[in-house]
Design an enzyme around this catalytic site. Structure first.
Site, PDB file in Angstrom:
ATOM      1  N   GLY A  75       0.601  -1.196  -0.033  1.00  0.00           N
ATOM      2  CA  GLY A  75       0.049  -0.048   0.028  1.00  0.00           C
ATOM      3  C   GLY A  75       0.729   1.220   0.001  1.00  0.00           C
ATOM      4  O   GLY A  75       0.424   2.321   0.073  1.00  0.00           O
ATOM      5  N   TYR A 136       3.396  -0.444  12.629  1.00  0.00           N
ATOM      6  CA  TYR A 136       4.272   0.652  12.611  1.00  0.00           C
ATOM      7  C   TYR A 136       4.125   1.680  13.604  1.00  0.00           C
ATOM      8  O   TYR A 136       5.305   2.204  14.108  1.00  0.00           O
ATOM      9  CB  TYR A 136       4.403   1.325  11.262  1.00  0.00           C
ATOM     10  CG  TYR A 136       5.201   0.314  10.360  1.00  0.00           C
ATOM     11  CD1 TYR A 136       5.744  -0.745  10.282  1.00  0.00           C
ATOM     12  CD2 TYR A 136       5.586   1.354   9.262  1.00  0.00           C
ATOM     13  CE1 TYR A 136       6.259  -1.319   9.366  1.00  0.00           C
ATOM     14  CE2 TYR A 136       6.712   0.667   8.482  1.00  0.00           C
ATOM     15  CZ  TYR A 136       6.950  -0.511   8.390  1.00  0.00           C
ATOM     16  OH  TYR A 136       7.772  -1.116   7.323  1.00  0.00           O
ATOM     17  N   ARG A 169       8.823   6.072   7.469  1.00  0.00           N
ATOM     18  CA  ARG A 169       7.651   5.727   7.486  1.00  0.00           C
ATOM     19  C   ARG A 169       6.919   5.396   9.039  1.00  0.00           C
ATOM     20  O   ARG A 169       5.831   5.429   9.570  1.00  0.00           O
ATOM     21  CB  ARG A 169       7.264   4.541   6.787  1.00  0.00           C
ATOM     22  CG  ARG A 169       7.502   4.412   5.648  1.00  0.00           C
ATOM     23  CD  ARG A 169       7.660   3.225   4.703  1.00  0.00           C
ATOM     24  NE  ARG A 169       8.870   2.549   5.059  1.00  0.00           N
ATOM     25  CZ  ARG A 169       9.172   1.323   4.808  1.00  0.00           C
ATOM     26  NH1 ARG A 169       8.509   0.516   4.169  1.00  0.00           N
ATOM     27  NH2 ARG A 169      10.411   0.700   5.342  1.00  0.00           N
ATOM     28  N   HIS A 230      14.708  -7.037  10.283  1.00  0.00           N
ATOM     29  CA  HIS A 230      15.449  -6.225   9.226  1.00  0.00           C
ATOM     30  C   HIS A 230      16.905  -5.862   9.541  1.00  0.00           C
ATOM     31  O   HIS A 230      17.243  -5.154   8.743  1.00  0.00           O
ATOM     32  CB  HIS A 230      14.573  -5.207   8.612  1.00  0.00           C
ATOM     33  CG  HIS A 230      13.040  -5.544   8.481  1.00  0.00           C
ATOM     34  ND1 HIS A 230      12.416  -6.691   7.880  1.00  0.00           N
ATOM     35  CD2 HIS A 230      12.045  -4.716   8.725  1.00  0.00           C
ATOM     36  CE1 HIS A 230      11.295  -6.635   8.175  1.00  0.00           C
ATOM     37  NE2 HIS A 230      10.921  -5.657   8.404  1.00  0.00           N
ATOM     38  N   ARG A 233      19.438  -5.226   6.634  1.00  0.00           N
ATOM     39  CA  ARG A 233      19.031  -4.318   5.592  1.00  0.00           C
ATOM     40  C   ARG A 233      20.106  -3.307   5.028  1.00  0.00           C
ATOM     41  O   ARG A 233      20.023  -3.002   3.955  1.00  0.00           O
ATOM     42  CB  ARG A 233      17.765  -3.558   5.875  1.00  0.00           C
ATOM     43  CG  ARG A 233      17.786  -2.313   6.782  1.00  0.00           C
ATOM     44  CD  ARG A 233      16.504  -1.603   7.118  1.00  0.00           C
ATOM     45  NE  ARG A 233      15.845  -1.530   5.842  1.00  0.00           N
ATOM     46  CZ  ARG A 233      14.587  -1.659   5.740  1.00  0.00           C
ATOM     47  NH1 ARG A 233      13.918  -2.154   6.713  1.00  0.00           N
ATOM     48  NH2 ARG A 233      13.876  -1.255   4.559  1.00  0.00           N
ATOM     49  N   ASP A 289       9.190 -11.967   6.128  1.00  0.00           N
ATOM     50  CA  ASP A 289       8.550 -10.962   5.844  1.00  0.00           C
ATOM     51  C   ASP A 289       7.533 -11.174   4.486  1.00  0.00           C
ATOM     52  O   ASP A 289       6.999 -10.093   3.862  1.00  0.00           O
ATOM     53  CB  ASP A 289       9.335  -9.868   5.307  1.00  0.00           C
ATOM     54  CG  ASP A 289       8.808  -8.345   5.564  1.00  0.00           C
ATOM     55  OD1 ASP A 289       7.623  -8.117   5.949  1.00  0.00           O
ATOM     56  OD2 ASP A 289       9.256  -7.193   5.310  1.00  0.00           O
TER      57      ASP A 289
END
Length: 391
Positions: A75, A136, A169, A230, A233, A289
Protein backbone atom coordinates in the site's frame (compact mmCIF):
# COMPACT_ATOMS: atom_id res chain seq x y z
CA UNK A 1 -19.48 -42.49 11.76
CA UNK A 2 -15.95 -41.08 11.26
CA UNK A 3 -13.18 -43.61 11.50
CA UNK A 4 -10.45 -42.90 14.02
CA UNK A 5 -7.37 -41.47 12.36
CA UNK A 6 -4.62 -44.11 12.50
CA UNK A 7 -1.37 -43.60 14.31
CA UNK A 8 1.47 -42.86 11.91
CA UNK A 9 4.89 -44.47 12.22
CA UNK A 10 7.68 -42.86 10.23
CA UNK A 11 10.47 -45.38 9.82
CA UNK A 12 14.04 -45.04 8.62
CA UNK A 13 14.24 -41.26 9.09
CA UNK A 14 17.49 -39.35 9.51
CA UNK A 15 16.24 -37.11 12.30
CA UNK A 16 17.43 -33.58 13.01
CA UNK A 17 15.81 -32.51 16.24
CA UNK A 18 17.30 -29.90 15.17
CA UNK A 19 20.53 -31.58 16.33
CA UNK A 20 21.21 -34.81 14.40
CA UNK A 21 20.16 -37.83 16.46
CA UNK A 22 20.63 -40.52 13.82
CA UNK A 23 18.23 -42.89 12.07
CA UNK A 24 15.05 -43.23 14.05
CA UNK A 25 11.44 -44.25 13.94
CA UNK A 26 8.97 -41.57 14.99
CA UNK A 27 5.44 -42.40 16.15
CA UNK A 28 2.77 -39.72 15.67
CA UNK A 29 -0.80 -39.46 16.89
CA UNK A 30 -3.29 -36.77 17.82
CA UNK A 31 -1.10 -34.14 16.23
CA UNK A 32 1.78 -34.94 18.60
CA UNK A 33 5.05 -36.86 18.64
CA UNK A 34 4.29 -39.90 20.79
CA UNK A 35 7.56 -41.84 20.65
CA UNK A 36 11.02 -41.77 19.12
CA UNK A 37 13.04 -44.97 18.90
CA UNK A 38 15.34 -47.05 16.78
CA UNK A 39 14.33 -48.45 13.41
CA UNK A 40 13.54 -51.71 15.16
CA UNK A 41 10.92 -50.00 17.36
CA UNK A 42 7.82 -52.20 17.60
CA UNK A 43 4.29 -51.15 18.43
CA UNK A 44 1.76 -53.24 20.29
CA UNK A 45 -0.61 -55.44 18.33
CA UNK A 46 -4.18 -54.36 17.67
CA UNK A 47 -3.42 -50.70 17.09
CA UNK A 48 -4.47 -48.96 13.92
CA UNK A 49 -1.07 -47.88 12.56
CA UNK A 50 0.01 -46.62 9.17
CA UNK A 51 3.72 -46.96 8.40
CA UNK A 52 5.78 -44.76 6.06
CA UNK A 53 9.36 -45.63 5.14
CA UNK A 54 11.32 -42.40 4.62
CA UNK A 55 14.27 -44.36 3.21
CA UNK A 56 16.90 -42.43 5.12
CA UNK A 57 15.69 -38.96 4.15
CA UNK A 58 16.19 -36.11 6.60
CA UNK A 59 13.30 -35.34 8.94
CA UNK A 60 13.28 -31.80 10.36
CA UNK A 61 11.03 -29.71 12.62
CA UNK A 62 8.66 -27.43 10.72
CA UNK A 63 9.84 -23.87 10.16
CA UNK A 64 8.46 -21.05 12.31
CA UNK A 65 8.06 -17.74 10.45
CA UNK A 66 7.90 -15.02 13.10
CA UNK A 67 7.33 -12.13 10.70
CA UNK A 68 4.74 -12.46 7.97
CA UNK A 69 1.95 -10.26 6.63
CA UNK A 70 -0.76 -12.90 6.53
CA UNK A 71 -3.43 -10.33 5.63
CA UNK A 72 -1.14 -8.87 2.96
CA UNK A 73 1.14 -5.86 3.30
CA UNK A 74 1.99 -3.04 0.97
CA UNK A 75 0.00 0.00 0.00
CA UNK A 76 3.01 2.31 -0.01
CA UNK A 77 2.52 3.21 -3.66
CA UNK A 78 -1.25 3.59 -3.53
CA UNK A 79 -4.18 1.35 -2.72
CA UNK A 80 -3.60 -0.76 -5.83
CA UNK A 81 -0.31 -1.97 -4.32
CA UNK A 82 -1.96 -3.59 -1.31
CA UNK A 83 -0.90 -7.24 -1.25
CA UNK A 84 -3.75 -9.75 -0.91
CA UNK A 85 -3.89 -12.22 2.01
CA UNK A 86 -1.36 -15.03 1.79
CA UNK A 87 -2.93 -18.48 1.20
CA UNK A 88 -1.91 -21.35 3.44
CA UNK A 89 -0.16 -23.35 0.72
CA UNK A 90 2.40 -20.57 0.21
CA UNK A 91 3.57 -21.38 3.73
CA UNK A 92 3.21 -25.13 4.01
CA UNK A 93 4.54 -25.92 0.53
CA UNK A 94 7.94 -24.57 1.60
CA UNK A 95 8.05 -26.04 5.10
CA UNK A 96 6.53 -23.23 7.18
CA UNK A 97 4.12 -24.82 9.65
CA UNK A 98 3.79 -21.97 12.17
CA UNK A 99 3.35 -18.27 11.38
CA UNK A 100 3.18 -15.07 13.40
CA UNK A 101 1.20 -12.45 11.50
CA UNK A 102 1.53 -8.69 11.81
CA UNK A 103 0.60 -5.29 10.47
CA UNK A 104 3.14 -2.92 8.94
CA UNK A 105 2.95 0.51 7.33
CA UNK A 106 -0.78 0.13 6.72
CA UNK A 107 -2.21 -0.17 10.20
CA UNK A 108 -5.12 2.03 9.12
CA UNK A 109 -7.11 0.11 6.51
CA UNK A 110 -5.89 -3.12 8.06
CA UNK A 111 -6.72 -3.72 11.72
CA UNK A 112 -5.97 -6.14 14.53
CA UNK A 113 -9.49 -7.47 14.07
CA UNK A 114 -8.81 -8.41 10.45
CA UNK A 115 -5.41 -9.82 11.44
CA UNK A 116 -6.98 -12.02 14.11
CA UNK A 117 -9.63 -13.27 11.69
CA UNK A 118 -6.90 -14.38 9.29
CA UNK A 119 -5.07 -16.12 12.15
CA UNK A 120 -8.23 -18.06 12.95
CA UNK A 121 -8.71 -18.86 9.27
CA UNK A 122 -5.23 -20.36 8.96
CA UNK A 123 -5.85 -22.36 12.11
CA UNK A 124 -9.08 -23.74 10.66
CA UNK A 125 -7.21 -24.72 7.49
CA UNK A 126 -4.71 -26.74 9.50
CA UNK A 127 -1.60 -24.83 10.57
CA UNK A 128 -0.47 -23.02 13.71
CA UNK A 129 -0.92 -19.25 13.59
CA UNK A 130 -0.37 -16.39 16.04
CA UNK A 131 0.06 -12.63 15.73
CA UNK A 132 1.61 -9.49 17.10
CA UNK A 133 -0.55 -6.52 18.08
CA UNK A 134 -0.01 -2.96 16.87
CA UNK A 135 1.88 -2.04 13.73
CA UNK A 136 4.37 0.60 12.65
CA UNK A 137 2.83 3.49 14.52
CA UNK A 138 2.21 5.00 17.94
CA UNK A 139 -0.47 4.98 19.35
CA UNK A 140 -0.84 1.32 18.52
CA UNK A 141 -3.66 -0.26 16.56
CA UNK A 142 -5.20 -2.59 19.18
CA UNK A 143 -8.49 -4.40 19.74
CA UNK A 144 -8.95 -4.02 23.50
CA UNK A 145 -7.56 -0.49 23.72
CA UNK A 146 -4.08 -1.39 24.98
CA UNK A 147 -1.29 -3.69 23.88
CA UNK A 148 -1.24 -5.27 27.34
CA UNK A 149 -4.95 -6.01 27.07
CA UNK A 150 -4.57 -7.59 23.65
CA UNK A 151 -1.77 -9.87 24.85
CA UNK A 152 -3.56 -10.84 28.06
CA UNK A 153 -7.07 -11.37 26.68
CA UNK A 154 -6.56 -12.50 23.06
CA UNK A 155 -5.15 -16.01 22.79
CA UNK A 156 -3.21 -15.64 19.48
CA UNK A 157 -1.53 -12.32 20.41
CA UNK A 158 1.99 -12.91 21.76
CA UNK A 159 3.57 -9.44 21.81
CA UNK A 160 3.87 -6.08 20.02
CA UNK A 161 5.04 -5.69 16.43
CA UNK A 162 6.20 -4.70 13.96
CA UNK A 163 6.78 -1.35 15.65
CA UNK A 164 8.83 0.94 13.41
CA UNK A 165 11.92 2.88 14.44
CA UNK A 166 14.69 4.52 12.41
CA UNK A 167 12.38 4.78 9.41
CA UNK A 168 10.71 7.73 7.70
CA UNK A 169 7.46 5.73 7.68
CA UNK A 170 7.45 5.38 11.48
CA UNK A 171 5.62 7.69 13.88
CA UNK A 172 9.05 8.93 15.05
CA UNK A 173 8.46 7.51 18.54
CA UNK A 174 10.15 9.05 21.55
CA UNK A 175 12.28 7.13 24.00
CA UNK A 176 9.51 7.30 26.62
CA UNK A 177 6.96 5.88 24.18
CA UNK A 178 9.27 3.00 23.25
CA UNK A 179 9.98 1.94 26.83
CA UNK A 180 6.32 2.30 27.80
CA UNK A 181 5.34 -0.15 25.05
CA UNK A 182 8.21 -2.48 25.93
CA UNK A 183 7.08 -2.53 29.57
CA UNK A 184 3.50 -3.38 28.50
CA UNK A 185 4.77 -6.29 26.41
CA UNK A 186 7.04 -7.53 29.21
CA UNK A 187 4.43 -7.43 31.96
CA UNK A 188 1.77 -9.02 29.75
CA UNK A 189 4.25 -11.77 28.93
CA UNK A 190 4.83 -12.39 32.64
CA UNK A 191 1.09 -12.59 33.24
CA UNK A 192 0.36 -15.02 30.42
CA UNK A 193 3.54 -17.00 29.73
CA UNK A 194 3.53 -15.60 26.19
CA UNK A 195 6.55 -14.14 24.39
CA UNK A 196 6.05 -10.65 25.82
CA UNK A 197 8.50 -9.00 23.43
CA UNK A 198 8.36 -5.95 21.20
CA UNK A 199 9.30 -6.82 17.63
CA UNK A 200 10.93 -3.75 16.06
CA UNK A 201 10.89 -2.93 12.38
CA UNK A 202 14.23 -1.29 11.55
CA UNK A 203 14.52 1.12 8.65
CA UNK A 204 17.56 2.74 7.07
CA UNK A 205 17.64 5.73 9.44
CA UNK A 206 20.94 6.88 10.87
CA UNK A 207 19.82 6.26 14.46
CA UNK A 208 19.74 2.51 13.76
CA UNK A 209 19.32 0.68 17.11
CA UNK A 210 20.19 3.61 19.35
CA UNK A 211 16.75 3.69 20.99
CA UNK A 212 17.00 -0.01 21.83
CA UNK A 213 20.54 0.34 23.21
CA UNK A 214 19.44 3.23 25.38
CA UNK A 215 16.41 1.29 26.66
CA UNK A 216 18.58 -1.64 27.70
CA UNK A 217 21.14 0.62 29.39
CA UNK A 218 18.70 2.96 31.16
CA UNK A 219 15.82 0.73 32.25
CA UNK A 220 15.30 -2.47 34.20
CA UNK A 221 13.63 -4.20 31.25
CA UNK A 222 15.32 -7.47 30.20
CA UNK A 223 17.18 -7.32 26.89
CA UNK A 224 15.16 -10.26 25.52
CA UNK A 225 12.11 -7.96 25.39
CA UNK A 226 13.70 -6.01 22.51
CA UNK A 227 13.64 -7.98 19.25
CA UNK A 228 14.79 -6.03 16.17
CA UNK A 229 14.12 -7.37 12.68
CA UNK A 230 15.41 -6.46 9.19
CA UNK A 231 18.83 -5.98 10.83
CA UNK A 232 20.57 -7.09 7.61
CA UNK A 233 18.97 -4.34 5.48
CA UNK A 234 22.24 -2.37 5.52
CA UNK A 235 25.76 -3.11 6.69
CA UNK A 236 26.08 -0.47 9.49
CA UNK A 237 22.80 -1.66 11.02
CA UNK A 238 23.89 -5.29 10.86
CA UNK A 239 27.22 -4.47 12.49
CA UNK A 240 25.54 -2.60 15.34
CA UNK A 241 23.05 -5.44 15.85
CA UNK A 242 25.91 -7.95 16.12
CA UNK A 243 27.72 -5.70 18.60
CA UNK A 244 24.60 -5.67 20.79
CA UNK A 245 24.24 -9.45 20.99
CA UNK A 246 26.29 -9.63 24.24
CA UNK A 247 23.63 -7.42 25.84
CA UNK A 248 21.18 -10.33 25.45
CA UNK A 249 18.93 -9.28 22.57
CA UNK A 250 17.80 -11.67 19.84
CA UNK A 251 18.13 -10.33 16.30
CA UNK A 252 16.03 -11.35 13.32
CA UNK A 253 17.44 -11.49 9.79
CA UNK A 254 15.07 -11.02 6.88
CA UNK A 255 15.27 -13.54 4.07
CA UNK A 256 15.06 -10.97 1.30
CA UNK A 257 14.14 -12.22 -2.19
CA UNK A 258 17.22 -12.76 -4.33
CA UNK A 259 18.37 -9.53 -5.95
CA UNK A 260 16.72 -7.23 -3.38
CA UNK A 261 19.35 -7.40 -0.64
CA UNK A 262 21.27 -4.22 -1.54
CA UNK A 263 22.35 -2.07 0.23
CA UNK A 264 22.22 -4.85 2.81
CA UNK A 265 23.13 -8.52 2.74
CA UNK A 266 21.15 -11.74 2.43
CA UNK A 267 20.14 -13.68 5.51
CA UNK A 268 22.57 -16.42 4.48
CA UNK A 269 25.44 -13.94 4.22
CA UNK A 270 24.54 -12.54 7.62
CA UNK A 271 24.70 -16.02 9.15
CA UNK A 272 28.09 -16.65 7.53
CA UNK A 273 29.41 -13.40 9.01
CA UNK A 274 28.03 -14.38 12.43
CA UNK A 275 29.77 -17.75 12.21
CA UNK A 276 33.06 -16.11 11.16
CA UNK A 277 32.81 -13.68 14.10
CA UNK A 278 31.99 -16.58 16.46
CA UNK A 279 28.81 -14.90 17.64
CA UNK A 280 26.20 -16.72 19.68
CA UNK A 281 24.06 -18.28 16.95
CA UNK A 282 21.34 -19.10 19.49
CA UNK A 283 20.43 -15.38 19.40
CA UNK A 284 19.79 -15.35 15.63
CA UNK A 285 16.50 -16.02 13.87
CA UNK A 286 15.43 -15.78 10.22
CA UNK A 287 11.98 -14.71 8.98
CA UNK A 288 10.49 -14.08 5.55
CA UNK A 289 8.47 -10.83 5.69
CA UNK A 290 6.12 -12.90 3.53
CA UNK A 291 3.24 -10.98 2.02
CA UNK A 292 4.89 -7.67 2.88
CA UNK A 293 6.10 -5.12 0.39
CA UNK A 294 9.82 -4.41 0.17
CA UNK A 295 10.02 -0.88 -1.22
CA UNK A 296 13.11 1.15 -2.02
CA UNK A 297 13.10 4.90 -1.32
CA UNK A 298 15.44 7.75 -2.19
CA UNK A 299 16.68 10.31 0.34
CA UNK A 300 13.46 12.32 -0.10
CA UNK A 301 11.27 9.35 0.74
CA UNK A 302 10.18 8.85 -2.86
CA UNK A 303 9.51 5.27 -3.95
CA UNK A 304 12.07 4.03 -6.48
CA UNK A 305 11.22 0.32 -6.62
CA UNK A 306 9.24 -2.44 -4.93
CA UNK A 307 9.28 -6.18 -4.42
CA UNK A 308 7.28 -8.42 -2.10
CA UNK A 309 8.29 -10.90 0.57
CA UNK A 310 7.60 -14.59 0.11
CA UNK A 311 7.66 -17.43 2.62
CA UNK A 312 9.79 -19.54 0.28
CA UNK A 313 12.80 -17.33 1.03
CA UNK A 314 13.23 -19.00 4.44
CA UNK A 315 13.95 -22.36 2.86
CA UNK A 316 16.00 -20.70 0.12
CA UNK A 317 18.20 -19.24 2.86
CA UNK A 318 18.61 -22.70 4.38
CA UNK A 319 19.55 -24.09 0.95
CA UNK A 320 22.03 -21.26 0.36
CA UNK A 321 23.79 -21.97 3.64
CA UNK A 322 23.91 -25.72 2.99
CA UNK A 323 25.41 -25.05 -0.45
CA UNK A 324 28.18 -23.06 1.26
CA UNK A 325 29.05 -25.97 3.52
CA UNK A 326 27.28 -24.84 6.69
CA UNK A 327 26.07 -27.85 8.66
CA UNK A 328 22.29 -28.34 8.75
CA UNK A 329 22.32 -28.50 12.55
CA UNK A 330 23.79 -24.97 12.67
CA UNK A 331 21.18 -23.55 10.30
CA UNK A 332 18.02 -25.24 11.55
CA UNK A 333 17.74 -23.63 15.00
CA UNK A 334 17.47 -20.17 13.40
CA UNK A 335 14.17 -21.16 11.78
CA UNK A 336 12.97 -23.63 14.44
CA UNK A 337 14.16 -23.91 18.05
CA UNK A 338 15.66 -20.41 18.41
CA UNK A 339 12.35 -18.91 17.30
CA UNK A 340 10.33 -21.20 19.55
CA UNK A 341 12.46 -20.32 22.56
CA UNK A 342 12.17 -16.57 21.99
CA UNK A 343 8.42 -16.72 21.38
CA UNK A 344 7.83 -19.23 24.18
CA UNK A 345 6.21 -21.79 21.89
CA UNK A 346 6.77 -24.68 24.26
CA UNK A 347 5.69 -27.46 21.89
CA UNK A 348 7.30 -26.12 18.70
CA UNK A 349 10.70 -26.09 17.05
CA UNK A 350 11.95 -29.56 17.95
CA UNK A 351 11.40 -33.21 17.15
CA UNK A 352 10.93 -34.39 20.71
CA UNK A 353 8.50 -36.38 22.80
CA UNK A 354 5.22 -34.53 23.31
CA UNK A 355 5.97 -31.81 20.76
CA UNK A 356 3.64 -30.92 17.92
CA UNK A 357 3.89 -33.09 14.82
CA UNK A 358 5.14 -30.26 12.58
CA UNK A 359 7.63 -31.92 10.26
CA UNK A 360 9.58 -31.47 7.03
CA UNK A 361 11.20 -34.12 4.84
CA UNK A 362 14.15 -32.98 2.71
CA UNK A 363 15.15 -34.85 -0.43
CA UNK A 364 18.70 -35.35 -1.67
CA UNK A 365 18.63 -31.98 -3.45
CA UNK A 366 17.71 -30.14 -0.23
CA UNK A 367 14.22 -29.49 -1.60
CA UNK A 368 11.10 -29.80 0.55
CA UNK A 369 9.50 -33.12 -0.36
CA UNK A 370 6.96 -33.55 2.44
CA UNK A 371 5.41 -31.25 5.03
CA UNK A 372 3.26 -32.18 7.99
CA UNK A 373 1.45 -29.65 10.20
CA UNK A 374 -0.16 -30.79 13.45
CA UNK A 375 -0.03 -34.41 12.33
CA UNK A 376 -1.56 -33.96 8.86
CA UNK A 377 0.31 -34.13 5.59
CA UNK A 378 0.02 -30.85 3.70
CA UNK A 379 2.62 -31.86 1.13
CA UNK A 380 3.53 -35.43 0.23
CA UNK A 381 6.20 -36.58 -2.22
CA UNK A 382 6.32 -33.19 -3.88
CA UNK A 383 2.54 -32.79 -4.24
CA UNK A 384 0.52 -30.21 -2.31
CA UNK A 385 -2.42 -31.99 -0.64
CA UNK A 386 -4.02 -29.17 1.34
CA UNK A 387 -4.79 -25.75 -0.06
CA UNK A 388 -6.70 -22.76 1.26
CA UNK A 389 -10.45 -22.45 0.93
CA UNK A 390 -10.20 -20.04 -2.02
CA UNK A 391 -7.07 -21.37 -3.72
Amino acid sequence: MNQTQPLLLLRNASVYSPAPIGHKSVLLGGGKILAIGGDEMSIGCGLNIQEVDLQGQRLLPGYIDSHTHITGGGGEAGFATQVPPVPISQFTSVGVTTVVGLLGTDDTTRTIGSLLSRVYGLREEGMSAFCWTGGYHYPLNTLTGTAKGDIVYLDPVIGIGEFAISDHRSSQPTFDEVIRLASEAHVAGLMTGKAGVIHFHLGDGNRKLDLVARAINETELPARVFNPTHVNRNIPLFEQACEMLPLGINIDLTAFPKGTEAPGISAASGVIKAIEQKLNLAQLTISSDGGGCMPCFDCQGELTGMDFGRAETIHQSVQALLSQGVALELVLPMVTSNVARLLRFGSKGQIALGFDADLIVLDDNNDVSDVMALGHWHRRQGKQLIKGTFE
